[in-house]
Scaffold this motif. Structure first.
Motif, PDB file in Angstrom:
ATOM      1  N   ILE A 241      43.845  70.670   8.115  1.00 55.30           N
ATOM      2  CA  ILE A 241      44.997  71.475   7.717  1.00 55.30           C
ATOM      3  C   ILE A 241      45.431  72.400   8.851  1.00 55.30           C
ATOM      4  CG2 ILE A 241      45.726  73.327   6.151  1.00 55.30           C
ATOM      5  CD1 ILE A 241      44.244  71.929   3.927  1.00 55.30           C
ATOM      6  N   LEU A 242      44.470  72.986   9.559  1.00 55.16           N
ATOM      7  CA  LEU A 242      44.801  73.887  10.665  1.00 55.16           C
ATOM      8  C   LEU A 242      45.593  73.193  11.763  1.00 55.16           C
ATOM      9  CD1 LEU A 242      41.516  75.968  11.090  1.00 55.16           C
ATOM     10  CD2 LEU A 242      43.722  76.783  10.226  1.00 55.16           C
ATOM     11  N   ASP A 243      45.462  71.883  11.863  1.00 55.52           N
ATOM     12  CA  ASP A 243      46.186  71.138  12.897  1.00 55.52           C
ATOM     13  C   ASP A 243      47.689  71.388  12.820  1.00 55.52           C
ATOM     14  OD1 ASP A 243      46.175  68.804  14.952  1.00 55.52           O
ATOM     15  OD2 ASP A 243      47.625  68.162  13.420  1.00 55.52           O
TER      16      ASP A 243
ATOM     17  N   LYS B  63      43.874  61.413  14.821  1.00 51.56           N
ATOM     18  CA  LYS B  63      43.534  62.808  15.082  1.00 51.56           C
ATOM     19  C   LYS B  63      42.552  63.337  14.032  1.00 51.56           C
ATOM     20  CE  LYS B  63      46.927  65.351  16.355  1.00 51.56           C
ATOM     21  NZ  LYS B  63      48.164  66.165  16.332  1.00 51.56           N
ATOM     22  N   PHE B  64      42.817  63.027  12.762  1.00 52.24           N
ATOM     23  CA  PHE B  64      41.971  63.539  11.681  1.00 52.24           C
ATOM     24  C   PHE B  64      40.581  62.890  11.699  1.00 52.24           C
ATOM     25  CE2 PHE B  64      45.918  64.633   8.897  1.00 52.24           C
ATOM     26  CZ  PHE B  64      46.229  65.653   9.788  1.00 52.24           C
TER      27      PHE B  64
ATOM     28  N   GLY C  95      53.422  74.649  13.895  1.00 49.16           N
ATOM     29  CA  GLY C  95      53.928  74.925  12.561  1.00 49.16           C
ATOM     30  C   GLY C  95      53.322  76.191  11.981  1.00 49.16           C
ATOM     31  N   ILE C  96      53.736  76.504  10.773  1.00 52.48           N
ATOM     32  CA  ILE C  96      53.202  77.653  10.048  1.00 52.48           C
ATOM     33  C   ILE C  96      52.589  77.161   8.747  1.00 52.48           C
ATOM     34  CG2 ILE C  96      53.768  79.798   8.828  1.00 52.48           C
ATOM     35  CD1 ILE C  96      56.057  80.216  10.806  1.00 52.48           C
ATOM     36  N   LEU C  97      51.377  77.588   8.478  1.00 48.07           N
ATOM     37  CA  LEU C  97      50.740  77.344   7.189  1.00 48.07           C
ATOM     38  C   LEU C  97      50.959  78.575   6.328  1.00 48.07           C
ATOM     39  CD1 LEU C  97      47.378  75.821   8.444  1.00 48.07           C
ATOM     40  CD2 LEU C  97      49.159  74.576   7.190  1.00 48.07           C
ATOM     41  N   ALA C  98      51.447  78.378   5.105  1.00 49.03           N
ATOM     42  CA  ALA C  98      51.757  79.499   4.216  1.00 49.03           C
ATOM     43  C   ALA C  98      51.051  79.310   2.883  1.00 49.03           C
ATOM     44  CB  ALA C  98      53.264  79.607   4.013  1.00 49.03           C
TER      45      ALA C  98
ATOM     46  N   TYR D 112      36.113  74.198  17.803  1.00 54.76           N
ATOM     47  CA  TYR D 112      37.465  73.642  17.785  1.00 54.76           C
ATOM     48  C   TYR D 112      38.360  74.517  18.672  1.00 54.76           C
ATOM     49  CZ  TYR D 112      35.790  71.003  13.766  1.00 54.76           C
ATOM     50  OH  TYR D 112      35.069  70.161  12.935  1.00 54.76           O
ATOM     51  N   PRO D 113      38.354  74.255  19.966  1.00 53.57           N
ATOM     52  CA  PRO D 113      39.172  75.070  20.877  1.00 53.57           C
ATOM     53  C   PRO D 113      40.660  74.972  20.571  1.00 53.57           C
ATOM     54  CG  PRO D 113      38.269  73.126  21.989  1.00 53.57           C
ATOM     55  CD  PRO D 113      37.588  73.216  20.673  1.00 53.57           C
ATOM     56  N   GLU D 114      41.064  73.926  19.845  1.00 54.23           N
ATOM     57  CA  GLU D 114      42.484  73.756  19.506  1.00 54.23           C
ATOM     58  C   GLU D 114      43.026  74.937  18.706  1.00 54.23           C
ATOM     59  OE1 GLU D 114      40.560  69.604  19.075  1.00 54.23           O
ATOM     60  OE2 GLU D 114      40.015  71.691  18.720  1.00 54.23           O
TER      61      GLU D 114
END
Length: 720
Positions: free
Chosen positions: A509-511, A90-91, A517-520, A451-453
């Motif tokens: 990272i946004l993936d 993916k990356f 998930g949540i990025l904090a 990046y439509p994701e």
């Protein structure tokens, strides 16, 4: 960020559920064995046991063997982690989506463009040139044609655009090599510059582009006591052999610069008649001197004191424009852009052109022929852009989105041409030219990648009450359609050197957020999100505020229903190792895993050693002062590991070529943590044997983050 190639198996039991990586108990006997060599430290009333002092001797074959065994163990783990390959694929797709990726763009005052672009046919990064933005692209240099240049790490074009300095790695860990490329004739000058590290002080071209000044390090061998010390700036004239370099600025009879400070200079444009010399440190404010360019070139440097640290002039940001000096300066309520007359300087009572507050400080500025541009950053994440004209009128410029980070490029006091790059948590970095009508026009050099994701993601900032009642900003990124109390959280924290954890767009990272998930991002004290005072409140004896802010933010994620305990992975980098490591020591129950890249985990040991990172004591404290020594003890993750704690799965990612944090720093932490950890808890050290503290290629970056996120997700579990 860094890369590492390594592994071990993890048995993850969620109650009785075994994940598909296989079954393996992580007992004390499973880890590579290492005998303790205890050294008792008795200082200022403290008695500390350094259980693995033998790890300080990295030249010992037994230590080297133990480190390699640790690395192999990590290799084994990742080889059996099924998630790793999924992340890798993916990356790689994210990285490859930007075909012909352009990087390291440099624009000089003649509007010449120099940049690196990846060539998919040859598989190499090549250097390209454009005479101006609308001109045809010209290939200048292909590293594939040279045996000694494998990867370009630094670029600095001359003011006239006829030459460009190209930096690349050398055999030494700390020092780079720099060669000068003749743009017109497409060939290198003969000289090779060594004993230079552009991260500390790069090439400063003379106004007429006939040569340059750079910071020279006499000792670049980490094993020698004067490593990185007693540096000085030298003048190199093009065509001369490097041995003929002339010392122009450093500790002398007229200039007093401590051995561990960095005497570097700045030349802002081809019109400069003066050179500013700085006594640089890891602090925000420097002492400075000035000298005439003509005196420097003739070998008769006469350095005159300019300003000192008490006058709170930020680093090397000041710009000379004619007979005035424009600079960013700290004040009691935040900071300001100030101006003085060069030959009658009054830094204690300058002309104030613009002001920032503690919660919305001025973060950057740039000077052109007729204007001054600056940015303000509200709580570290909401940037506004401003212009000051000749009459000192201030205008707020309109941006296409609310950026979280801004950087200027191509500005010079010679012209009014200037560009700006905007970035955000969920807005891809885009470059613009500021037009005469104050509108932003897309530069267009780089092809936009979509990046439509990430279209459904939102970014918000909430305020969290800290342990002492102080409000701590916490930035969150998530998909509101997927939000529930079971969200897996990935925390990224730093909190040091006054550096704000500013928004950045990074698909890898946004993936995490795109997958539910949540990025904090906790903006803890020690950073610069609330100005200089926010930094001071997380320094030295007040460092505990950094990790307790992190703990408060983590608890708030649970209390506010974003997630549950056991679903929170903690990641950090470099100096953030103190903040994160101590949070894990005090509240190991809060985190499902702890991941640290090139981290500082034994600050007391490092500040006591001969290889201390020069002026890092200004950030953490010195072992020579009783109060600051106590602060170092209190903030040291290694010395504060507690055998009564149940620590979460841990992945430490150091680099053997790190010029700032030696490998023993992570090694001692891992050795002690493995000795007290329980079964079924992987405690791993994955060592990068190729790169140093920062900088690596795309493939290595993909592997690094594949390991980080596969480790984080593999170790998610809920406590019952």
């Amino acid at each position: 960020m860094k890369n590492k190639d390594h592994l071990l198996i993890l048995c993850l039991s969620l109650v009785s559920l075994t994940i598909s990586f296989g079954q393996q108990n992580f007992t004390h006997s499973y880890y590579p064995s290492l005998s303790k060599q205890v050294r008792i430290i008795n200082e200022f009333g403290f008695s500390l046991s350094d259980d693995y002092s033998n790890l300080n001797n990295l030249e010992d074959p037994k230590i080297d063997q133990w480190l390699k065994a640790q690395d192999s163990l990590a290799e084994e783990y990742f080889s059996k982690n099924d998630l790793l390959q999924d992340y890798q694929e993916k990356f790689e797709e994210y990285q490859n989506r930007e075909n012909g990726t352009i990087s390291m763009i440099k624009v000089n005052e003649e509007r010449n463009y120099f940049y690196i672009k990846y060539d998919h046919i040859s598989g190499t990064d090549k250097l390209y040139f454009k005479k101006n933005l609308s001109a045809d692209e010209v290939e200048l240099f292909d590293p594939g044609n040279y045996d000694d240049i494998t990867e370009v790490t630094y670029l600095e074009p001359s003011f006239d655009g006829d030459k460009i300095a190209i930096g690349y790695q050398s055999d030494e860990n700390f020092s780079s090599r720099v060669r000068i490329f003749d743009v017109k004739n497409k060939k290198f000058y003969s000289e090779v510059i060594t004993n230079i590290n552009p991260s500390f002080g790069g090439i400063e071209w003379l106004p007429d582009s006939s040569g340059f000044i750079y910071l020279y390090f006499p000792v670049v061998d980490q094993n020698k006591p004067d490593y990185k010390k007693n540096s000085y700036s030298v003048l190199h004239t093009l065509g001369n052999i490097p041995a003929k370099k002339m010392k122009v600025f450093g500790n002398s009879n007229t200039v007093n610069i401590p051995a561990d400070f960095y005497p570097k200079v700045k030349i802002g444009s081809s019109q400069d008649k003066y050179i500013i010399g700085y006594s640089a440190t890891s602090n925000d404010y420097y002492d400075a001197y000035f000298a005439k360019v003509s005196d420097i070139v003739s070998g008769n440097a006469n350095w005159i004191p300019f300003f000192n640290v008490e006058q709170k002039v930020y680093t090397t940001e000041g710009e000379v424009r004619g007979e005035e000096f424009i600079f960013r300066q700290g004040n009691n309520t935040g900071n300001q852009i100030s101006r003085i007359q060069f030959h009658s300087p009054n830094f204690n009572n300058p002309e104030v052109l613009a002001e920032g507050t503690k919660e919305n400080p001025i973060t950057q500025f740039n000077v052109t022929k007729d204007h001054i541009y600056y940015s303000k950053s509200k709580l570290g994440v909401e940037v506004s852009l401003w212009e000051i004209d000749k009459e000192k009128n201030i205008t707020k410029l309109k941006t296409p989105f609310v950026p979280g980070y801004v950087t200027f490029f191509g500005g010079s006091v010679k012209t009014n041409h200037i560009g700006i790059e905007l970035d955000g948590w969920i807005s891809n970095h885009t470059r613009f030219i500021i037009a005469e009508d104050k509108n932003l026009q897309k530069e267009g050099l780089k092809t936009e990648t979509f990046y439509p994701e990430f279209e459904n993601l939102i970014a918000e900032q909430i305020m969290v009450e800290g342990h002492d009642g102080v409000e701590v900003p916490l930035s969150l990124i998530y998909d509101p359609n997927l939000l529930n109390s079971q969200n897996e959280v990935f925390i990224y924290v730093y909190g040091a050197y006054g550096e704000s954890l500013s928004p950045f767009f990074y698909p890898i990272i946004l993936d995490w957020a795109a997958q539910g998930g949540i990025l904090a991002f906790p903006h803890v004290r020690g950073g610069g999100e609330k100005g200089k005072e926010w930094h001071i409140q997380g320094q030295k004896t007040l460092k505990h505020n950094s990790w307790r802010d992190l703990i408060s933010c983590t608890e708030a994620l649970i209390d506010k229903g974003f997630t549950k305990r056991g679903l929170i992975s903690l990641y950090t980098y470099s100096a953030g190792g103190i903040t994160a490591g101590m949070a894990v020591n005090e509240r190991p129950d809060l985190f499902s895993s702890y991941i640290a890249e090139v981290p500082r985990l034994n600050p007391l040991g490092l500040e006591s050693s001969a290889t201390a990172s020069s002026t890092s004591y200004l950030e953490y404290g010195t072992v020579k002062d009783s109060l600051e020594f106590a602060g170092l003890v209190k903030m040291d993750p290694y010395f504060n590991l507690n055998s009564e704690n149940k620590y979460p799965p841990t992945l430490i990612l150091p680099a053997s070529q790190d010029d700032r944090i030696p490998l023993w720093d992570s090694g001692k932490y891992i050795a002690k943590l493995q000795s007290i950890s329980g079964e079924e808890t992987p405690i791993l050290m994955d060592i990068d044997y190729r790169y140093g503290h920062e900088g690596q290629g795309n493939d290595e970056t993909v592997m690094l983050y594949s390991k980080i996120f596969s480790f984080a997700r593999s170790n998610m579990r809920q406590y019952h």
